[in-house]
Scaffold this motif. Sequence first.
Motif, short mmCIF file in Angstrom:
data_model
loop_
_atom_site.label_atom_id
_atom_site.label_comp_id
_atom_site.label_asym_id
_atom_site.label_seq_id
_atom_site.Cartn_x
_atom_site.Cartn_y
_atom_site.Cartn_z
N ALA A 1 0.84 -1.20 0.00
CA ALA A 1 0.00 0.00 0.00
C ALA A 1 0.88 1.26 0.00
O ALA A 1 0.59 2.22 -0.72
CB ALA A 1 -0.93 -0.01 1.21
N ASP A 2 2.00 1.22 0.77
CA ASP A 2 2.89 2.39 0.83
C ASP A 2 3.57 2.65 -0.51
O ASP A 2 3.62 3.80 -0.95
CB ASP A 2 3.97 2.18 1.91
N VAL A 3 4.11 1.60 -1.12
CA VAL A 3 4.81 1.86 -2.39
C VAL A 3 3.84 2.31 -3.48
O VAL A 3 4.20 3.10 -4.34
CB VAL A 3 5.68 0.67 -2.89
N VAL A 4 2.63 1.80 -3.43
CA VAL A 4 1.62 2.24 -4.40
C VAL A 4 1.36 3.73 -4.21
O VAL A 4 1.32 4.50 -5.17
CB VAL A 4 0.32 1.42 -4.27
N ALA A 5 1.23 4.15 -2.94
CA ALA A 5 0.97 5.56 -2.65
C ALA A 5 2.17 6.41 -3.07
O ALA A 5 2.02 7.43 -3.75
CB ALA A 5 0.67 5.75 -1.17
N ASP A 6 3.40 5.95 -2.72
CA ASP A 6 4.60 6.72 -3.06
C ASP A 6 4.76 6.89 -4.56
O ASP A 6 5.15 7.95 -5.04
CB ASP A 6 5.86 6.01 -2.51
N ALA A 7 4.50 5.80 -5.29
CA ALA A 7 4.71 5.85 -6.74
C ALA A 7 3.50 6.46 -7.44
O ALA A 7 3.53 6.68 -8.65
CB ALA A 7 4.97 4.45 -7.28
N ASP A 8 2.44 6.70 -6.69
CA ASP A 8 1.21 7.23 -7.26
C ASP A 8 0.69 6.29 -8.36
O ASP A 8 0.23 6.74 -9.42
CB ASP A 8 1.47 8.63 -7.83
N ALA A 9 0.79 4.99 -8.10
CA ALA A 9 0.36 4.00 -9.10
C ALA A 9 -1.16 3.88 -9.10
O ALA A 9 -1.80 4.04 -8.07
CB ALA A 9 0.99 2.64 -8.79
N ASP A 10 -1.72 3.60 -10.27
CA ASP A 10 -3.19 3.45 -10.39
C ASP A 10 -3.64 2.03 -10.13
O ASP A 10 -4.80 1.79 -9.83
CB ASP A 10 -3.65 3.79 -11.81
N ALA A 11 -2.73 1.08 -10.34
CA ALA A 11 -3.17 -0.32 -10.30
C ALA A 11 -2.09 -1.20 -9.70
O ALA A 11 -0.90 -0.90 -9.78
CB ALA A 11 -3.49 -0.80 -11.72
N VAL A 12 -2.53 -2.29 -9.09
CA VAL A 12 -1.62 -3.33 -8.63
C VAL A 12 -1.90 -4.57 -9.46
O VAL A 12 -3.04 -5.00 -9.60
CB VAL A 12 -1.84 -3.66 -7.13
N VAL A 13 -0.82 -5.12 -10.04
CA VAL A 13 -0.94 -6.37 -10.79
C VAL A 13 -0.30 -7.46 -9.95
O VAL A 13 0.90 -7.40 -9.67
CB VAL A 13 -0.25 -6.25 -12.17
N PHE A 14 -1.10 -8.41 -9.51
CA PHE A 14 -0.61 -9.45 -8.62
C PHE A 14 -0.36 -10.74 -9.41
O PHE A 14 -1.25 -11.23 -10.11
CB PHE A 14 -1.64 -9.70 -7.51
N ASP A 15 0.86 -11.28 -9.29
CA ASP A 15 1.20 -12.47 -10.07
C ASP A 15 0.74 -13.73 -9.35
O ASP A 15 1.48 -14.34 -8.60
CB ASP A 15 2.70 -12.56 -10.33
N GLY A 16 -0.49 -14.13 -9.60
CA GLY A 16 -1.03 -15.33 -8.98
C GLY A 16 -2.53 -15.17 -8.89
O GLY A 16 -3.08 -14.20 -9.40
#
Length: 428
Positions: free
Chosen positions: A52-67
């Motif tokens: 959650a922190d790295v998503v906020a820091d990078a201002d990413a719109d999406a998380v792609v989870f491998d699995g």
Amino acid sequence: MVAARDADDTPDTTEIRRLAAAAGYDVVGELTQRRAEDRRYNLGAGKARDLADVVADADADAVVFDGELSPGQYADLLTLLPAGTTLVDRYRLVLEIFVAGAGSTAARTQAELATLRYELPRLERAEGESALNRAFFEKGSPVLDAERRIDALEAKLDGITDAAADRRERRRAEGFDLVALAGYTNAGKSTLLRRLADDMAVAPPSAEGHADLAEAATAEDRLFETLETTTRRATLDGRRVLCTDTVGLVADLPHDLVRSFSATLDEIAAADAVLAVVDASADEDRLRRRLETTVEVLAADATGPVIPVVNKVDRLDDDGRAAALAAVADVLAGGDVDTREPVAVSALDGAGLDRLRSALVDALPGATASFAVPNSGAAQAFLSWLHEHGDADATYGADAVAVEFAGKPSVVEEARRRADALGDACGE
Ligand SMILES: Nc1nc2c(ncn2[C@@H]2O[C@H](COP(=O)(O)OP(=O)(O)OP(=O)(O)O)[C@@H](O)[C@H]2O)c(=O)[nH]1
Ligand SMILES: [Mg+2]
């Protein structure tokens, strides 16, 4: 943001990054974890918060989870992530690629069916939780709607695949052998198809007879470049062959999802021979895993002999080539598939293609016959028919022509009938 977890190894994110790119995502970073699966978030709870922190820091719109995220993990992980973040697991990602790229009715139907099959258990879970809404659901619920839609799409797809099966039978009756190119995504299937296919400028598909034959199969260094099967004509030793390029395979997809892409599986099942294309330039671990995924599908579906095509050998030196061939033979030795000798090729520069063609002709069901026909105008017409339908070798005598003919069994039978009609035939 890419996230991946593996129980035994540091996760390798190469493939999930490429899948994300194929789905149109721009990957800004990754977070990986080596540990056993956490029931709640899949990742460990601490790692999930880091995510959650790295998503906020990078201002990413999406998380792609491998699995695969269970419906519960999906919901719990989503609540941790910054509001508005999209969460996509491996299956969702592959579905997005197919939904976005599907052009034909068959491809769109398959993609929609796969999406609904993926969503159904998630809808069921959501519905189970909202018992309060039950009265509302009685009139019609998302689960019921999805089930009905799945039934309708299955029926529609059956119609499409039946039509494809009829077309294959017609082609077979016309004397064509059917060859399917199968293999992991990006192995080089479409590039190989273009090599094998007759030049369209020389043998254009006639408007009425071959409307189903595609003009081209695009080849690109992108995962899932090909999203539907395409068929082209090829001539091998005079035998008329239809080569079908199929949708690539990828590891770790649920069986239901793979089953939704039935056009590919049907082509593999109906083929007189299958070319199993392998990217030999991948490191050995990857090569083995990708081939295992391919062999699983072939073991379930292929009925004809399988020729392993060890592709992209232009990228390898002699040692690398030998190692790739050995790894391929080793994986196949354990499998449940009728495999022939692997053939090393480069679909890019054409190396090994002649050997592949003759290996393919050897693998196709064949028959031979000898004829002696009177040397007449009718014999000339018969000979040109033979040349068009198989491999004919004619020796001209004083008043007879002796012919050695090899081809598809049904074609050889038809040749016998024609020779008989010409009189003086001695088939064997
Ligand atoms: N060096 C090298 N590259 C190749 C060879 N064959 C294919 N490629 C490259 O590999 C990439 C994938 O090739 P495709 O033919 O699109 O592969 P595919 O198996 O059809 O892939 P999907 O349709 O995505 O499943 C392209 O960039 C090709 O140019 C080869 O023999 N040598
Ligand atoms: Mg392709």
